[in-house]
Structures are given as structure tokens and as C-alpha cells.
Design an enzyme around this catalytic site. Sequence first.
Site, PDB file in Angstrom:
ATOM      1  N   ASP A 122       0.771  -1.240   0.148  1.00  0.00           N
ATOM      2  CA  ASP A 122      -0.018  -0.157   0.038  1.00  0.00           C
ATOM      3  C   ASP A 122       0.928   1.209   0.067  1.00  0.00           C
ATOM      4  O   ASP A 122       1.793   1.286   0.620  1.00  0.00           O
ATOM      5  CB  ASP A 122      -0.978   0.107   1.282  1.00  0.00           C
ATOM      6  CG  ASP A 122      -2.019  -0.964   1.288  1.00  0.00           C
ATOM      7  OD1 ASP A 122      -2.362  -1.262   0.067  1.00  0.00           O
ATOM      8  OD2 ASP A 122      -2.570  -1.410   2.119  1.00  0.00           O
ATOM      9  N   TYR A 171       4.073  -8.383   9.215  1.00  0.00           N
ATOM     10  CA  TYR A 171       4.214  -6.915   9.216  1.00  0.00           C
ATOM     11  C   TYR A 171       4.110  -6.217  10.541  1.00  0.00           C
ATOM     12  O   TYR A 171       3.784  -7.144  11.586  1.00  0.00           O
ATOM     13  CB  TYR A 171       2.802  -6.674   8.829  1.00  0.00           C
ATOM     14  CG  TYR A 171       2.726  -6.841   7.161  1.00  0.00           C
ATOM     15  CD1 TYR A 171       2.788  -6.062   6.253  1.00  0.00           C
ATOM     16  CD2 TYR A 171       2.047  -8.112   6.824  1.00  0.00           C
ATOM     17  CE1 TYR A 171       2.300  -6.211   4.754  1.00  0.00           C
ATOM     18  CE2 TYR A 171       1.751  -8.310   5.432  1.00  0.00           C
ATOM     19  CZ  TYR A 171       2.138  -7.523   4.751  1.00  0.00           C
ATOM     20  OH  TYR A 171       1.914  -7.691   3.087  1.00  0.00           O
ATOM     21  N   ASP A 174      -7.600   3.156   6.703  1.00  0.00           N
ATOM     22  CA  ASP A 174      -6.162   3.573   7.165  1.00  0.00           C
ATOM     23  C   ASP A 174      -6.333   5.117   7.311  1.00  0.00           C
ATOM     24  O   ASP A 174      -7.339   5.702   7.113  1.00  0.00           O
ATOM     25  CB  ASP A 174      -5.352   2.931   6.209  1.00  0.00           C
ATOM     26  CG  ASP A 174      -5.253   3.533   4.921  1.00  0.00           C
ATOM     27  OD1 ASP A 174      -5.760   4.687   4.609  1.00  0.00           O
ATOM     28  OD2 ASP A 174      -4.908   2.719   4.028  1.00  0.00           O
ATOM     29  N   ARG A 190      -4.953  -4.042   6.660  1.00  0.00           N
ATOM     30  CA  ARG A 190      -5.973  -3.210   7.051  1.00  0.00           C
ATOM     31  C   ARG A 190      -7.404  -3.729   7.348  1.00  0.00           C
ATOM     32  O   ARG A 190      -8.121  -3.171   8.488  1.00  0.00           O
ATOM     33  CB  ARG A 190      -6.379  -2.188   5.956  1.00  0.00           C
ATOM     34  CG  ARG A 190      -5.521  -1.130   5.584  1.00  0.00           C
ATOM     35  CD  ARG A 190      -5.584  -0.460   4.315  1.00  0.00           C
ATOM     36  NE  ARG A 190      -5.446  -1.447   3.135  1.00  0.00           N
ATOM     37  CZ  ARG A 190      -6.269  -1.024   1.965  1.00  0.00           C
ATOM     38  NH1 ARG A 190      -7.072  -0.062   1.949  1.00  0.00           N
ATOM     39  NH2 ARG A 190      -5.772  -1.881   0.845  1.00  0.00           N
TER      40      ARG A 190
END
Length: 291
Positions: free
Chosen positions: A39, A67, A81, A173
Site C-alpha cells: 500500500d 508486518y 487507514d 487493514r
Amino acid sequence: MMNGIVLVDKKPGMTSHDVVNQARKILKTKRIGHTGTLDPFASGLLILLVNDATKLAFLFNGLDKEYQGTILFGKKSDTFDLTGNIEDALFFSSSEKDIDDKMSSFVGKYMQYPPIYSAKKIAGKKLYQYARENKDIEIAPSEVTIKSFKRLSPIIDNKVDFMASVSSGTYIRSLAVDLAEKLGTSGLLQSLRRVKIGNYTLDKVVLLDELNENSIIQDRDLFKEISESVVLDDYEVKLVLNGVKLDERQIKTDKPFLAYDKKGKLVGYFEVSESKEYKLKYLFKDNYENN
């Protein structure tokens, strides 16, 4: 210019395609691709395939990813986000134990809906295109696997840092929003950094402004874990270069293997086909060019 991969540390604010375009200019080749979108607001590991290694994307399909990031509770966003339209939502009052328990409950398989602002395609069109056109589209969930999901910090200003190890295709997300929902509140992803893809980590990453030809990990180095091999004579090498498959006259195996010539040069990487023939998946063109 060598064939191989580059491990880039993408900065926030760039798209994955932005990174590819800049790398093409720096390395002076158009033959560069990447193995998985990150992203724009996120940072971290992005694997670039350079020159003939663009044919090696299959090596990276389905690899687990890891992550680190920060979740903000009590607010929501249409993009899930900080880049979207943010508004206050449900009151947040969970304890750290609540968060830990709910994070643990995600470990295993679960059906996950992708964010509407994502590059996932439905009917040949990316979801974010439907979102920008304010068009309703039916979205089906996909099964993903959460290997690990842990809190890394205390709750500070309704925020917690986390680490997540997940299967390919997982949207972090969505994971953040789903966690908030389980806690009876709302949430969004404030920051995200990809730190691992398969066995590739941030240890050997370069920033774009540091990128040069010496940053390329050569294609042959990607096959160090392949233990099976065969040595071909000159005639057999010519057959391979002309597209002829190998069979049990050269080697008997049910595993991928590497083929060398009599001088010890790598010829190619092979996999077993359903018909028990051995299919050339990658030719080491630094040593051999197709006739």
C-alpha cells in the site's frame, strides 16, 4: 546487467509502481517488475525482479508475510487507514488483556473481506475503482491464515503497536478493522511496515537512492536450497535449449532440481510435470541463450 532480484525498502507515500518506475531509470532497464503490491502509505520490503528474473515470479507466489504497525481504536476510515475520510466512531474502552485475547482468537484460518479501497479485482475491475465511482459491488470474503498476531506496546492514546505473520493475500487493514469490531469498537490502521516475505527480510534491503547494479542478488543465488541436481552432456544441453523436456533417462526424482553442464555451469531450473516429465521453469541466460 545481471538477472536477479532487489530487496527495496519502500518509503511511505510511494506506490509499488512508483518504485518500479524509478528502479527502471536507475538500472537503465525496462524489464523490472515486483512480486506483490505494498500500500502507498506503508513502508518496508518490496521485492523487484530484474531482467530475465521477471520470469521468476512463481518463486514468490503464496509466500507468507510479516508486518509491524499501529492500530488506532475509536475512529474509522473508508480506506481502513489514515489516508481516507476519518471520523470518530465507537467508544474504545478495552484493556490490554482484551486486546491480547482477541488478537489470539484470529490465529488460524478466517474468512476476510478485502477493503473496498484495494487493488483486488472483481469482474476485471479493481475494487478502488468501484469505490471512486460510488458504485455498489458484491464482495465475497476469502479464506486467509493468521500465523501470529501480537501486541507489541501498551495502549497509548487508544493506539497499540502490533506484529502479524500472515498468509499471502491477507489484508492487514481488514485485520485491524476486524480486531476493533471484535473488541466492540471501531479502528483503523495508522502505520504499516512489511518486514518479511518468505525467508526474505529487511537485512539486505536498499533504499531507492542507494540502488545500483551491485544491489542485485543474482538469479542463481535464489536456488541455493535446491539439493537435487543433474549433469547434462552437450547433446542434452542442446535439447534443453531447443525446448525438449527431460525425463527419467536423465534423472529420476519427484522434486525440483537444477541442471548443470559438464563444465559446471548452470543450465536451468526444472520442476516435475503431471506427466512425470521434467519441465524447464527457468533458463540461466547468463550462461545460455535460447536458439
